[in-house]
Design a protein around this motif. Sequence first.
Motif, short mmCIF file in Angstrom:
data_model
loop_
_atom_site.label_atom_id
_atom_site.label_comp_id
_atom_site.label_asym_id
_atom_site.label_seq_id
_atom_site.Cartn_x
_atom_site.Cartn_y
_atom_site.Cartn_z
N GLN A 24 0.82 -1.21 0.00
CA GLN A 24 0.00 0.00 0.00
C GLN A 24 0.86 1.26 0.00
OE1 GLN A 24 -2.55 -0.63 3.43
NE2 GLN A 24 -4.00 -1.81 2.21
N PHE A 25 0.45 2.20 -0.85
CA PHE A 25 1.19 3.44 -1.04
C PHE A 25 0.23 4.61 -1.01
CE2 PHE A 25 3.09 -0.13 -3.13
CZ PHE A 25 4.44 -0.02 -2.88
N VAL A 26 0.73 5.78 -0.59
CA VAL A 26 -0.12 6.96 -0.45
C VAL A 26 0.60 8.19 -0.97
CG1 VAL A 26 -1.27 8.48 1.20
CG2 VAL A 26 -1.35 6.03 1.55
N PHE A 27 -0.12 8.99 -1.77
CA PHE A 27 0.32 10.33 -2.17
C PHE A 27 -0.61 11.32 -1.46
CE2 PHE A 27 1.59 7.97 -6.01
CZ PHE A 27 2.85 8.49 -6.24
N VAL A 28 -0.08 12.36 -0.85
CA VAL A 28 -0.90 13.44 -0.31
C VAL A 28 -1.18 14.40 -1.47
CG1 VAL A 28 -1.01 15.37 1.31
CG2 VAL A 28 0.00 13.19 2.02
N VAL A 29 -2.44 14.80 -1.62
CA VAL A 29 -2.83 15.69 -2.72
C VAL A 29 -3.30 17.01 -2.12
CG1 VAL A 29 -4.27 15.99 -4.76
CG2 VAL A 29 -3.57 13.69 -4.05
N PRO A 30 -2.46 18.05 -2.16
CA PRO A 30 -2.87 19.33 -1.59
C PRO A 30 -4.03 19.95 -2.38
CG PRO A 30 -0.54 19.34 -2.22
CD PRO A 30 -1.14 18.08 -2.72
N ASP A 31 -4.92 20.59 -1.66
CA ASP A 31 -6.01 21.37 -2.27
C ASP A 31 -6.77 20.56 -3.33
OD1 ASP A 31 -7.53 23.63 -2.37
OD2 ASP A 31 -6.12 24.80 -3.57
N PHE A 52 -1.27 -9.37 -10.59
CA PHE A 52 -1.67 -8.32 -9.66
C PHE A 52 -1.92 -7.01 -10.39
CE2 PHE A 52 -0.04 -11.41 -6.80
CZ PHE A 52 -0.67 -11.20 -5.59
N ALA A 53 -2.70 -6.14 -9.77
CA ALA A 53 -2.98 -4.81 -10.31
C ALA A 53 -2.93 -3.83 -9.15
CB ALA A 53 -4.35 -4.78 -10.97
N ALA A 54 -2.91 -2.56 -9.46
CA ALA A 54 -2.90 -1.51 -8.44
C ALA A 54 -4.28 -0.84 -8.42
CB ALA A 54 -1.82 -0.49 -8.74
N PHE A 75 -8.28 1.06 -11.64
CA PHE A 75 -7.00 0.39 -11.44
C PHE A 75 -6.05 0.63 -12.60
CE2 PHE A 75 -9.33 -2.64 -14.00
CZ PHE A 75 -8.36 -3.28 -14.77
N ILE A 76 -4.77 0.33 -12.32
CA ILE A 76 -3.75 0.26 -13.36
C ILE A 76 -3.06 -1.09 -13.21
CG2 ILE A 76 -3.42 2.76 -13.61
CD1 ILE A 76 -0.94 2.55 -11.82
N ALA A 77 -2.42 -1.55 -14.27
CA ALA A 77 -1.75 -2.85 -14.26
C ALA A 77 -0.62 -2.81 -15.28
CB ALA A 77 -2.75 -3.96 -14.59
N ASN A 78 0.16 -3.85 -15.34
CA ASN A 78 1.25 -3.89 -16.31
C ASN A 78 0.73 -3.72 -17.74
OD1 ASN A 78 3.18 -4.30 -14.31
ND2 ASN A 78 2.99 -6.52 -14.40
N GLN A 79 -0.45 -4.29 -18.02
CA GLN A 79 -1.04 -4.18 -19.35
C GLN A 79 -1.78 -2.85 -19.55
OE1 GLN A 79 -1.85 -6.52 -17.04
NE2 GLN A 79 -0.65 -8.26 -17.77
N LYS A 80 -2.01 -2.12 -18.47
CA LYS A 80 -2.70 -0.81 -18.51
C LYS A 80 -1.96 0.09 -17.53
CE LYS A 80 -6.95 1.09 -16.82
NZ LYS A 80 -8.18 0.86 -16.12
N GLU A 117 -3.27 -5.49 -5.38
CA GLU A 117 -4.20 -6.56 -5.07
C GLU A 117 -4.26 -7.54 -6.24
OE1 GLU A 117 -7.95 -4.65 -4.15
OE2 GLU A 117 -6.98 -3.21 -2.82
N PRO A 118 -4.77 -8.76 -6.01
CA PRO A 118 -4.92 -9.71 -7.12
C PRO A 118 -5.77 -9.11 -8.24
CG PRO A 118 -5.20 -10.84 -5.04
CD PRO A 118 -5.14 -9.36 -4.73
N LEU A 119 -5.33 -9.31 -9.47
CA LEU A 119 -5.99 -8.73 -10.64
C LEU A 119 -7.47 -9.10 -10.72
CD1 LEU A 119 -5.77 -7.08 -13.25
CD2 LEU A 119 -5.02 -9.16 -14.41
N ASP A 120 -7.82 -10.36 -10.45
CA ASP A 120 -9.22 -10.77 -10.56
C ASP A 120 -10.10 -10.04 -9.56
OD1 ASP A 120 -8.03 -12.15 -8.47
OD2 ASP A 120 -9.11 -14.03 -8.83
N GLN A 121 -9.59 -9.76 -8.36
CA GLN A 121 -10.38 -9.00 -7.37
C GLN A 121 -10.60 -7.57 -7.82
OE1 GLN A 121 -8.63 -9.17 -3.46
NE2 GLN A 121 -8.74 -11.40 -3.35
N VAL A 122 -9.55 -6.96 -8.38
CA VAL A 122 -9.64 -5.57 -8.83
C VAL A 122 -10.59 -5.46 -10.02
CG1 VAL A 122 -8.33 -3.64 -9.77
CG2 VAL A 122 -7.36 -5.00 -7.93
N VAL A 123 -10.51 -6.41 -10.94
CA VAL A 123 -11.41 -6.41 -12.10
C VAL A 123 -12.85 -6.56 -11.63
CG1 VAL A 123 -12.08 -7.72 -14.16
CG2 VAL A 123 -9.68 -7.19 -13.75
#
Length: 198
Positions: A24-31, A52-54, A75-80, A117-123
Amino acid sequence: MSLFGYVAAGRLIQTECEQIAENQFVFVVPDIDRVNHVVVFLTGVAALPDGFAAAIYIVRPDPQSPSPIIQYMGFIANQKPSAIFKLGRPKMQDASLNPFASGLLPQAGAQIAISIEPLDQVVQLSADQSAEATTKDVVSLVTSKLLENFSEYAASFAITQAQMIPAPNEMFIPVSALNRWVAKIERRLAEDPNFWRT
């Protein structure tokens, strides 16, 4: 440079994120209220593990609750390796579907949260979200047609002031008031098809 990056429309690319767990990763997005669209992408430093996918989430503080509002975006993935997400008004979602329930701090402000996460769960999560969006479109269309029908029906009883006969038990509503009400409801429906539930 991290595995992920994002760019908000009109801002510089950001590639420095905080890793809050192994996956798990986090970016803070101001405003964030001034941001309409974000692009989240793989930087190419490394590929995601096979299968897996993100999953991408937007996290916003909830002024009415100590828990943040966490909304799945896609989501994003290696193919996307990249995707554009339109940010709208925050929507409440089932907390049990959210992998960040205990990991993010609402006081950190708005965030883009990424969970590998596993690609099938994200899809499947994306398919569920599409089905929900289709249901909202149908509700919006039906409600709009009902409003139109009601407006036409009520207008069919319209009479001119010259035709009015004083009737102590009758109340008259100007058609213009009815039209303003219909326009207001349609505007609110366009913003949030479920506004009537609150």
